[in-house]
Scaffold this motif. Structure first.
Motif, short mmCIF file in Angstrom:
data_model
loop_
_atom_site.label_atom_id
_atom_site.label_comp_id
_atom_site.label_asym_id
_atom_site.label_seq_id
_atom_site.Cartn_x
_atom_site.Cartn_y
_atom_site.Cartn_z
N VAL A 165 0.75 -1.12 0.13
CA VAL A 165 0.16 0.10 -0.07
C VAL A 165 0.84 1.27 -0.02
O VAL A 165 0.57 1.99 -0.82
CB VAL A 165 -0.89 0.00 1.22
N PHE A 166 2.02 1.32 0.92
CA PHE A 166 2.79 2.39 0.84
C PHE A 166 3.50 2.68 -0.41
O PHE A 166 3.54 3.72 -1.04
CB PHE A 166 3.83 2.22 1.88
N MET A 167 3.99 1.46 -1.23
CA MET A 167 4.69 1.54 -2.34
C MET A 167 3.82 2.38 -3.52
O MET A 167 4.10 2.76 -4.31
CB MET A 167 5.41 0.42 -2.62
N ASN A 168 2.63 1.68 -3.37
CA ASN A 168 1.56 1.99 -4.47
C ASN A 168 1.07 3.56 -4.41
O ASN A 168 0.96 4.07 -5.34
CB ASN A 168 0.60 1.10 -4.51
N VAL A 169 0.90 3.97 -3.04
CA VAL A 169 0.51 5.36 -2.85
C VAL A 169 1.34 6.32 -3.27
O VAL A 169 1.02 7.14 -3.77
CB VAL A 169 -0.08 5.30 -1.34
N ALA A 170 2.79 6.08 -2.84
CA ALA A 170 3.66 6.57 -3.26
C ALA A 170 4.01 6.80 -4.77
O ALA A 170 3.82 7.99 -5.34
CB ALA A 170 4.87 6.26 -2.66
N ILE A 171 3.74 5.73 -5.64
CA ILE A 171 4.12 5.86 -6.81
C ILE A 171 3.03 6.60 -7.88
O ILE A 171 3.28 7.39 -8.61
CB ILE A 171 4.45 4.83 -7.62
#
Length: 315
Positions: A165-171
């Protein structure tokens, strides 16, 4: 339709839609009858389609590319997390006593998703299509935890999905804020020389890509680490080895994005329209990805609480 038909079959043969009641009904059986097996398979197919696991992934790249980026971001995060959570609960609660019946399906979904996600993404030129195949690969990794059939697998899956979730929210925050000639970037080549024009954004993208590739010390490495440990503890050594191989293959296209940003000449003029909220979201996500190694117990404790309270794991 397949999911609904599977639900109706399970209800028809167990006279209940409650997980505990289904478990109590089928736990007294020596083996599942054919109707329940068909219902189990149909429900697994429906949820695999929702989670975009191979071979039910066909819709994912086209929808990710064709939908507005905000909608793509939603598809990449919310339904994916919900589908994985439901898939875990469905297998570990009502059908926990019949591991052999569903484990082969999950292992096949896991291996095929990991390798198709790793190999098919190499040829992609569109960023959102690449992220679609990346998400397919991530589903493959997280299913290793389910195939492991132990508490470490459930805990590892929760950690993995939180990091995901963190990675996709960021990208997607970056994709939604980065423009090229008044249009949002679409192609990977649009990132050529981005490091010279937008160095901070480039560093953020590089951190996210390294984390998605599972390279330490970023959070993505630990997500895969806990999943592979669960597989090793359950004796699925081959599954952990295949996961590592797929992770090495997928590192190619993640590192290629970094190479394009830092080692190719800039031909474009970029604009960013990061709002204050978007900036905060991006900052928190990147910090969480980067500094996970410094204070991992925070996320691990949350994952332990979630896995123990949300998943009623029956052994």
């Amino acid at each position: 339709g397949i999911l609904l038909y599977g639900c109706s079959l399970i209800y028809g043969f167990t006279a209940s839609t409650n997980f505990n009641d289904i478990f109590n009904t089928i736990s007294s059986l020596d083996k599942l009858n054919l109707g329940i097996i068909f219902g189990l398979v149909f429900i697994l197919v429906g949820m695999a389609f929702k989670a975009s696991a191979v071979p039910f992934h066909m819709w994912t790249p086209d929808v990710y590319e064709g939908a507005p980026t905000a909608v793509t971001a939603f598809f990449a995060i919310v339904p994916k997390v919900a589908a994985i959570a439901l898939l875990y609960r469905f297998c570990l609660e009502p059908f926990a006593g019949f591991y052999k019946e569903w484990s082969q399906i999950i292992i096949f979904l896991s291996i095929s998703s990991m390798f198709l996600g790793a190999i098919a993404a190499i040829a992609q030129t569109n960023i959102k299509r690449l992220l679609a195949y990346s998400s397919i690969g991530h589903v493959g990794y997280v299913l290793i935890g389910l195939a492991s059939f132990n508490s470490e697998g459930v805990k590892g899956a929760v950690i993995y999905m939180l990091i995901y979730v963190f990675m996709n929210v960021a990208i997607f925050t970056i994709i939604l804020s980065l423009k090229l000639k008044d249009k949002y970037i679409e192609k990977i080549s649009d990132l050529s020389g981005l490091s010279k024009a937008k160095p901070i954004i480039s560093v953020c993208i590089a951190i996210i890509m390294l984390s998605m590739a599972g390279i330490p010390p970023f959070a993505g490495f630990f997500g895969k680490f806990y999943i592979f440990i669960a597989a090793l503890k359950s004796g699925l050594i081959y599954l952990a080895i295949l996961g590592v191989i797929a992770s090495v293959i997928s590192a190619y296209y993640y590192l290629r994005i970094i190479k394009i940003m830092y080692f190719e000449e800039s031909q474009f003029s970029y604009q960013t329209n990061l709002s204050r909220i978007a900036t905060i979201i991006l900052f928190v996500s990147v910090i969480a990805i980067s500094l996970f190694i410094v204070y991992p117990s925070f996320l691990i404790d949350i994952s332990s609480e979630v896995s123990s309270s949300f998943f009623n794991f029956k052994t």
